[in-house]
Design a protein around this motif. Structure first.
Motif, PDB file in Angstrom:
ATOM      1  N   VAL A 173       0.873  -1.186   0.000  1.00 46.16           N
ATOM      2  CA  VAL A 173       0.000   0.000   0.000  1.00 46.16           C
ATOM      3  C   VAL A 173       0.903   1.227   0.000  1.00 46.16           C
ATOM      4  O   VAL A 173       1.340   1.692   1.054  1.00 46.16           O
ATOM      5  N   PRO A 174       1.241   1.744  -1.182  1.00 46.48           N
ATOM      6  CA  PRO A 174       2.218   2.846  -1.266  1.00 46.48           C
ATOM      7  C   PRO A 174       1.715   4.105  -0.577  1.00 46.48           C
ATOM      8  O   PRO A 174       0.508   4.364  -0.533  1.00 46.48           O
ATOM      9  N   PRO A 175       2.618   4.914  -0.059  1.00 45.88           N
ATOM     10  CA  PRO A 175       2.236   6.187   0.557  1.00 45.88           C
ATOM     11  C   PRO A 175       1.800   7.188  -0.506  1.00 45.88           C
ATOM     12  O   PRO A 175       2.103   7.027  -1.696  1.00 45.88           O
ATOM     13  N   PRO A 176       1.097   8.239  -0.114  1.00 45.52           N
ATOM     14  CA  PRO A 176       0.623   9.237  -1.076  1.00 45.52           C
ATOM     15  C   PRO A 176       1.729   9.869  -1.917  1.00 45.52           C
ATOM     16  O   PRO A 176       1.499  10.195  -3.088  1.00 45.52           O
ATOM     17  N   GLN A 204       3.867  10.601  -7.338  1.00 43.36           N
ATOM     18  CA  GLN A 204       4.946  10.452  -8.310  1.00 43.36           C
ATOM     19  C   GLN A 204       4.498   9.592  -9.495  1.00 43.36           C
ATOM     20  O   GLN A 204       4.846   9.873 -10.647  1.00 43.36           O
ATOM     21  N   THR A 205       3.712   8.557  -9.218  1.00 44.67           N
ATOM     22  CA  THR A 205       3.184   7.722 -10.297  1.00 44.67           C
ATOM     23  C   THR A 205       2.255   8.529 -11.194  1.00 44.67           C
ATOM     24  O   THR A 205       2.307   8.422 -12.429  1.00 44.67           O
ATOM     25  N   PHE A 206       1.403   9.349 -10.587  1.00 45.01           N
ATOM     26  CA  PHE A 206       0.541  10.233 -11.376  1.00 45.01           C
ATOM     27  C   PHE A 206       1.382  11.155 -12.259  1.00 45.01           C
ATOM     28  O   PHE A 206       1.068  11.366 -13.442  1.00 45.01           O
ATOM     29  N   ALA A 207       2.438  11.713 -11.685  1.00 42.64           N
ATOM     30  CA  ALA A 207       3.296  12.626 -12.451  1.00 42.64           C
ATOM     31  C   ALA A 207       3.969  11.905 -13.613  1.00 42.64           C
ATOM     32  O   ALA A 207       4.020  12.441 -14.736  1.00 42.64           O
ATOM     33  N   ASP A 208       4.446  10.693 -13.384  1.00 43.24           N
ATOM     34  CA  ASP A 208       5.095   9.937 -14.460  1.00 43.24           C
ATOM     35  C   ASP A 208       4.104   9.611 -15.574  1.00 43.24           C
ATOM     36  O   ASP A 208       4.431   9.731 -16.769  1.00 43.24           O
ATOM     37  N   LEU A 209       2.882   9.204 -15.205  1.00 44.13           N
ATOM     38  CA  LEU A 209       1.868   8.899 -16.215  1.00 44.13           C
ATOM     39  C   LEU A 209       1.445  10.151 -16.979  1.00 44.13           C
ATOM     40  O   LEU A 209       1.170  10.092 -18.181  1.00 44.13           O
ATOM     41  N   ALA A 210       1.413  11.286 -16.286  1.00 46.48           N
ATOM     42  CA  ALA A 210       1.032  12.535 -16.955  1.00 46.48           C
ATOM     43  C   ALA A 210       2.108  12.989 -17.938  1.00 46.48           C
ATOM     44  O   ALA A 210       1.796  13.475 -19.034  1.00 46.48           O
ATOM     45  N   VAL A 211       3.371  12.832 -17.566  1.00 47.28           N
ATOM     46  CA  VAL A 211       4.465  13.256 -18.439  1.00 47.28           C
ATOM     47  C   VAL A 211       4.472  12.452 -19.737  1.00 47.28           C
ATOM     48  O   VAL A 211       4.671  12.993 -20.830  1.00 47.28           O
ATOM     49  N   LEU A 232      -5.025   0.085 -16.804  1.00 45.34           N
ATOM     50  CA  LEU A 232      -3.929   0.397 -15.883  1.00 45.34           C
ATOM     51  C   LEU A 232      -3.956  -0.520 -14.662  1.00 45.34           C
ATOM     52  O   LEU A 232      -2.897  -0.913 -14.143  1.00 45.34           O
ATOM     53  N   LEU A 233      -5.160  -0.846 -14.184  1.00 43.51           N
ATOM     54  CA  LEU A 233      -5.265  -1.775 -13.055  1.00 43.51           C
ATOM     55  C   LEU A 233      -4.680  -3.142 -13.408  1.00 43.51           C
ATOM     56  O   LEU A 233      -3.877  -3.704 -12.647  1.00 43.51           O
ATOM     57  N   VAL A 234      -5.085  -3.670 -14.556  1.00 39.56           N
ATOM     58  CA  VAL A 234      -4.601  -4.987 -14.978  1.00 39.56           C
ATOM     59  C   VAL A 234      -3.101  -4.946 -15.241  1.00 39.56           C
ATOM     60  O   VAL A 234      -2.350  -5.856 -14.846  1.00 39.56           O
ATOM     61  N   ASP A 235      -2.649  -3.881 -15.887  1.00 42.85           N
ATOM     62  CA  ASP A 235      -1.226  -3.754 -16.189  1.00 42.85           C
ATOM     63  C   ASP A 235      -0.406  -3.676 -14.902  1.00 42.85           C
ATOM     64  O   ASP A 235       0.666  -4.287 -14.797  1.00 42.85           O
ATOM     65  N   GLY A 236      -0.902  -2.917 -13.920  1.00 42.92           N
ATOM     66  CA  GLY A 236      -0.200  -2.825 -12.650  1.00 42.92           C
ATOM     67  C   GLY A 236      -0.157  -4.148 -11.919  1.00 42.92           C
ATOM     68  O   GLY A 236       0.848  -4.477 -11.263  1.00 42.92           O
ATOM     69  N   ILE A 275      -1.593   0.602  -9.446  1.00 42.37           N
ATOM     70  CA  ILE A 275      -2.942   0.117  -9.128  1.00 42.37           C
ATOM     71  C   ILE A 275      -3.675   1.120  -8.249  1.00 42.37           C
ATOM     72  O   ILE A 275      -4.824   1.486  -8.515  1.00 42.37           O
ATOM     73  N   VAL A 276      -3.005   1.581  -7.189  1.00 42.70           N
ATOM     74  CA  VAL A 276      -3.648   2.539  -6.286  1.00 42.70           C
ATOM     75  C   VAL A 276      -3.905   3.863  -7.001  1.00 42.70           C
ATOM     76  O   VAL A 276      -4.943   4.506  -6.791  1.00 42.70           O
ATOM     77  N   ALA A 277      -2.984   4.280  -7.880  1.00 42.49           N
ATOM     78  CA  ALA A 277      -3.192   5.512  -8.644  1.00 42.49           C
ATOM     79  C   ALA A 277      -4.428   5.406  -9.528  1.00 42.49           C
ATOM     80  O   ALA A 277      -5.216   6.368  -9.635  1.00 42.49           O
ATOM     81  N   ALA A 278      -4.631   4.251 -10.159  1.00 39.35           N
ATOM     82  CA  ALA A 278      -5.825   4.058 -10.986  1.00 39.35           C
ATOM     83  C   ALA A 278      -7.090   4.091 -10.134  1.00 39.35           C
ATOM     84  O   ALA A 278      -8.115   4.669 -10.533  1.00 39.35           O
TER      85      ALA A 278
END
Length: 285
Positions: free
Chosen positions: A62-65, A70-77, A234-238, A247-250
């Motif tokens: 369960v990753p921290p916020p 950071q995952t959101f930022a990487d996906l956005a870039v 993204l859920l399945v890929d994660g 997964i948590v980001a999705a």
């Protein structure tokens, strides 16, 4: 005459001030409600971040916020976040539109006509009990693995709460209110516009919100059907690549989009419900 005109001029600003004050009060209450709604998620996120930084958990499953951000930022870039979000929103929009229209029409027919209700409702209630996953192989067989089957599955999820809400609201209209309309000799369209529609609208809006929520749930099952893009992908890929942060980001993206679209629906329907004087409109204590 001049004295009357002066009194009107003096009264006009006072009346404007009185009408402006409730508007400001409503806006202040709305923003206070938004702030209160953010308390629980912010406290939970900060608490988990502090727990991971303090070493109480490794934050692997369960990753921290901070890691999720950071995952959101990487996906956005890379542009993936926008592409997957757009695909999911398009599917939910199409499925919600189809399901809401079909549910409204069928619910109105079943609610207005006792004969139609006796014919249609038992079958629809039986179909409502079928799990969403059970429809997947059938829709793939009928419509293929592409967009049509995904939209159809979402529409099924939206259809039933809207149908139940509309039918139940029409059936539950107070007989005395209808009799008042007949006493005043209202025509059929006038009866619908002035009696039935105001009585049905609050329940109809609630059913639309419930249908929209199920639409977001069903889109996950729909995007498990061989989708190449979408938040469900993204859920399945994660899961396959062992990326819990993705997964948590999705999941967080689903939550944000679901709440945003629900808020848009509430705001869009609010002008039609201004006549209501309900306890829920009071400021939270």
């Amino acid at each position: 005459m001049s004295a009357e005109i002066d009194s009107v001029r003096i009264a006009a600003p006072a009346q404007a001030g009185v009408s402006g004050r409730p508007r400001r009060e409503t806006k202040r209450r709305r923003w206070r409600g938004v702030a209160l709604g953010l308390v629980v998620p912010i406290v939970a996120a900060v608490g988990w971040e502090l727990a991971v930084r303090a070493g109480l958990s490794d934050g692997r499953l369960v990753p921290p916020p901070s890691r999720i951000a950071q995952t959101f930022a990487d996906l956005a870039v890379t542009g993936e976040l926008a592409r997957h979000t757009a695909a999911t929103v398009a599917r939910v929009t199409a499925g919600f539109g189809l399901g809401a229209v079909a549910g409204t029409v069928m619910g109105a027919i079943a609610g207005y006509s006792a004969l139609a209700r006796s014919l249609l409702d038992p079958t629809l209630q039986a179909l409502r009990a079928i799990p969403s996953i059970a429809w997947v192989p059938l829709f793939i067989l009928w419509l293929g693995i592409f967009e049509a089957s995904k939209v159809a599955l979402i529409a099924v999820g939206v259809f039933f709460p809207v149908y139940l809400g509309v039918m139940g609201a029409i059936v539950a209209v107070d007989r005395k209110v209808v009799e008042v309309g007949r006493i005043f000799r209202l025509s059929g369209p006038a009866m619908v516009r002035r009696i039935l529609l105001p009585a049905v609208l609050p329940s109809f809006v609630v059913s639309l919100r419930a249908g929209l929520g199920l639409g977001w749930m069903f889109v996950v099952a729909a995007e498990f059907m061989g989708a190449g893009e979408g938040l469900g992908y993204l859920l399945v890929d994660g899961q396959q690549l062992g990326k819990p942060a993705q997964i948590v980001a999705a999941i967080v993206a689903f939550a944000i989009l679901g709440k945003t679209t629900d808020w848009i629906l509430v705001v869009a329907t609010a002008p039609f419900l201004r006549w209501q004087d309900v306890v829920a409109a009071e400021e939270p204590r």
